[in-house]
Scaffold this active site. Structure first.
Site, PDB file in Angstrom:
ATOM      1  N   THR A 295       0.820  -1.214   0.000  1.00 40.70           N
ATOM      2  CA  THR A 295       0.000   0.000   0.000  1.00 40.70           C
ATOM      3  C   THR A 295       0.854   1.263   0.000  1.00 40.70           C
ATOM      4  O   THR A 295       1.998   1.212   0.397  1.00 40.70           O
ATOM      5  CB  THR A 295      -0.849  -0.069   1.278  1.00 40.70           C
ATOM      6  OG1 THR A 295      -1.777  -1.110   1.109  1.00 40.70           O
ATOM      7  CG2 THR A 295      -1.565   1.205   1.604  1.00 40.70           C
TER       8      THR A 295
ATOM      9  N   ARG B  21     -14.228  -7.317  -0.327  1.00 40.14           N
ATOM     10  CA  ARG B  21     -13.432  -7.124   0.886  1.00 40.14           C
ATOM     11  C   ARG B  21     -12.954  -5.665   1.012  1.00 40.14           C
ATOM     12  O   ARG B  21     -12.514  -5.059   0.049  1.00 40.14           O
ATOM     13  CB  ARG B  21     -12.235  -8.082   0.830  1.00 40.14           C
ATOM     14  CG  ARG B  21     -11.323  -8.020   2.057  1.00 40.14           C
ATOM     15  CD  ARG B  21     -10.123  -7.146   1.809  1.00 40.14           C
ATOM     16  NE  ARG B  21      -9.200  -7.158   2.938  1.00 40.14           N
ATOM     17  CZ  ARG B  21      -8.215  -6.283   3.082  1.00 40.14           C
ATOM     18  NH1 ARG B  21      -8.008  -5.362   2.184  1.00 40.14           N
ATOM     19  NH2 ARG B  21      -7.412  -6.339   4.125  1.00 40.14           N
ATOM     20  N   VAL B  22     -13.063  -5.104   2.215  1.00 43.52           N
ATOM     21  CA  VAL B  22     -12.543  -3.770   2.501  1.00 43.52           C
ATOM     22  C   VAL B  22     -11.592  -3.897   3.679  1.00 43.52           C
ATOM     23  O   VAL B  22     -11.892  -4.583   4.652  1.00 43.52           O
ATOM     24  CB  VAL B  22     -13.693  -2.788   2.847  1.00 43.52           C
ATOM     25  CG1 VAL B  22     -13.143  -1.447   3.307  1.00 43.52           C
ATOM     26  CG2 VAL B  22     -14.620  -2.608   1.648  1.00 43.52           C
ATOM     27  N   GLY B  23     -10.434  -3.233   3.580  1.00 41.35           N
ATOM     28  CA  GLY B  23      -9.450  -3.320   4.659  1.00 41.35           C
ATOM     29  C   GLY B  23      -9.511  -2.121   5.593  1.00 41.35           C
ATOM     30  O   GLY B  23     -10.559  -1.488   5.770  1.00 41.35           O
ATOM     31  N   ASP B  24      -8.384  -1.803   6.188  1.00 41.18           N
ATOM     32  CA  ASP B  24      -8.289  -0.696   7.147  1.00 41.18           C
ATOM     33  C   ASP B  24      -8.112   0.662   6.467  1.00 41.18           C
ATOM     34  O   ASP B  24      -8.421   1.696   7.050  1.00 41.18           O
ATOM     35  CB  ASP B  24      -7.073  -0.906   8.049  1.00 41.18           C
ATOM     36  CG  ASP B  24      -5.797  -0.949   7.209  1.00 41.18           C
ATOM     37  OD1 ASP B  24      -5.703  -1.837   6.334  1.00 41.18           O
ATOM     38  OD2 ASP B  24      -4.917  -0.099   7.387  1.00 41.18           O
TER      39      ASP B  24
ATOM     40  N   THR C 250       0.127   0.687   7.065  1.00 43.72           N
ATOM     41  CA  THR C 250       0.028  -0.356   6.057  1.00 43.72           C
ATOM     42  C   THR C 250       0.167  -1.699   6.766  1.00 43.72           C
ATOM     43  O   THR C 250       0.688  -1.767   7.870  1.00 43.72           O
ATOM     44  CB  THR C 250       1.103  -0.194   4.962  1.00 43.72           C
ATOM     45  OG1 THR C 250       0.930  -1.220   3.972  1.00 43.72           O
ATOM     46  CG2 THR C 250       2.505  -0.310   5.536  1.00 43.72           C
ATOM     47  N   GLY C 251      -0.320  -2.761   6.121  1.00 43.13           N
ATOM     48  CA  GLY C 251      -0.250  -4.078   6.741  1.00 43.13           C
ATOM     49  C   GLY C 251      -1.561  -4.808   6.519  1.00 43.13           C
ATOM     50  O   GLY C 251      -2.378  -4.376   5.708  1.00 43.13           O
TER      51      GLY C 251
ATOM     52  N   GLY D  60      -5.096  -5.447   6.891  1.00 43.55           N
ATOM     53  CA  GLY D  60      -6.172  -4.606   7.397  1.00 43.55           C
ATOM     54  C   GLY D  60      -6.990  -5.242   8.507  1.00 43.55           C
ATOM     55  O   GLY D  60      -7.384  -4.570   9.468  1.00 43.55           O
TER      56      GLY D  60
HETATM   57  N1  ASP Z   1      -3.708  -2.332   4.734  1.00 40.74           N
HETATM   58  C1  ASP Z   1      -4.058  -2.765   3.405  1.00 40.74           C
HETATM   59  C2  ASP Z   1      -5.312  -3.605   3.488  1.00 40.74           C
HETATM   60  O1  ASP Z   1      -5.435  -4.438   4.369  1.00 40.74           O
HETATM   61  C3  ASP Z   1      -3.011  -3.553   2.707  1.00 40.74           C
HETATM   62  C4  ASP Z   1      -1.603  -3.068   2.871  1.00 40.74           C
HETATM   63  O2  ASP Z   1      -1.347  -2.128   3.599  1.00 40.74           O
HETATM   64  O3  ASP Z   1      -0.698  -3.646   2.261  1.00 40.74           O
HETATM   65  O4  ASP Z   1      -6.138  -3.478   2.619  1.00 40.74           O
END
Ligand code: ASP
Length: 271
Positions: A154, A182-185, A204-205, A207
């Site tokens: 991200t 799907r929706v992340g953070d 990032t990471g 979610g």
């Molecule tokens: N945080 C993002 C998500 O989970 C992905 C990412 O940061 O790599 O959608």
């Protein structure tokens, strides 16, 4: 930095940085976005926020080049978050034309994720162990069709301008593997991003793990209590086990910083 030097706001500066990164196919946002499990769908999340109260986000948006610019336009409406079909229709109404690109990198990561899920080895397989994927599969093509036909990084930007305003932008193609919708953070306030009088934070990471800790608001609240930025960022990362990739960037009046538990590229510009 050029925008900020020209006297534009922190939000315009952060936005310009985010657009450059969304257009760079090496990152999982905009053009370089990850593929969902069917190997075709790209659903993106993006958000903008600043310390003057500007707030806009899009979730599960498809077929636009720069989701961050759509998120910026959502901030001009009475809402803060638009999702799915509504977000796409809003983008079209605002002149964002149809755009669909799959990079070689996204294809390679998709293949690797499928291999990992099939073999039951690797990080993706560990996260989805015990999940009956076929029972929840929600793409038009079937799981076995996808298997026969045939990851994450991200982007985020934080900025402070001459007037001491803070802004954050965050944009992603999501964290593989992903079901449809799907929706992340990243578009969720306080989870993937936060900005206020004390600074701006982007995460990032994975979610699903970040939202459970409301990571960016948690880090921001430590700043409010007087904790130095780097300590707050490090503490934020320490909330996660090493097996979960996570990274943070932040800026305050006194400092800028980054913390993560994987190698992640970051850049700092100071005038
Ligand atoms: N945080 C993002 C998500 O989970 C992905 C990412 O940061 O790599 O959608």
């Amino acid at each position: 930095m050029a925008r900020l030097s020209a006297g534009e706001s922190a939000l315009e500066g952060a936005l310009a940085a985010a657009v450059v990164l969304e257009d760079d196919p090496r990152y999982n946002a905009g053009t370089g976005s990850a593929l969902q499990l069917d190997g075709e769908t790209i659903g993106m999340d993006a958000a903008v926020m600043d310390s003057t109260g500007q707030l806009g986000a899009v979730a599960a948006i498809q077929r636009v080049r720069n989701p961050i610019l759509v998120a910026r336009e959502v901030a001009d409406t009475p809402h803060w978050l638009l999702a799915g079909e509504g977000a796409i229709a809003f983008a079209r109404k605002r002149g964002h034309s149809d755009y669909y690109q799959v990079t070689e990198r996204a294809r390679r990561i998709h293949r690797e994720v499928l291999t990992a899920l099939q073999s039951g080895t690797g990080e993706a397989a560990d996260r989805w162990r015990g999940f009956d994927l076929e029972a929840y599969w929600n793409f038009p093509s079937t799981w076995s069709e996808v298997l026969h036909r045939y990851g994450s990084s991200t982007i985020g930007s934080v900025a402070m301008d001459d007037a001491g305003r803070f802004a954050v932008c965050n944009s992603t193609g999501g964290a593989s593997p992903m079901l449809f919708g799907r929706v992340g953070d990243s578009p969720i306030i306080g989870c993937g991003f936060y900005a206020g009088e004390e600074g701006a934070i982007a995460a990032t990471g994975v979610g699903e793990h970040i939202v459970r800790r409301m990571l960016c608001k948690q880090v921001y609240d430590w700043l409010v209590l007087g904790m130095p930025l780097q300590e707050a960022l490090d503490r934020g990362i320490a909330l996660f086990p090493d097996s979960i990739p996570v990274g943070l960037i932040g800026v305050t009046r006194e400092a800028s910083g980054t913390a993560n538990n994987r190698q992640m590229p970051t850049a700092t510009l100071v005038e």
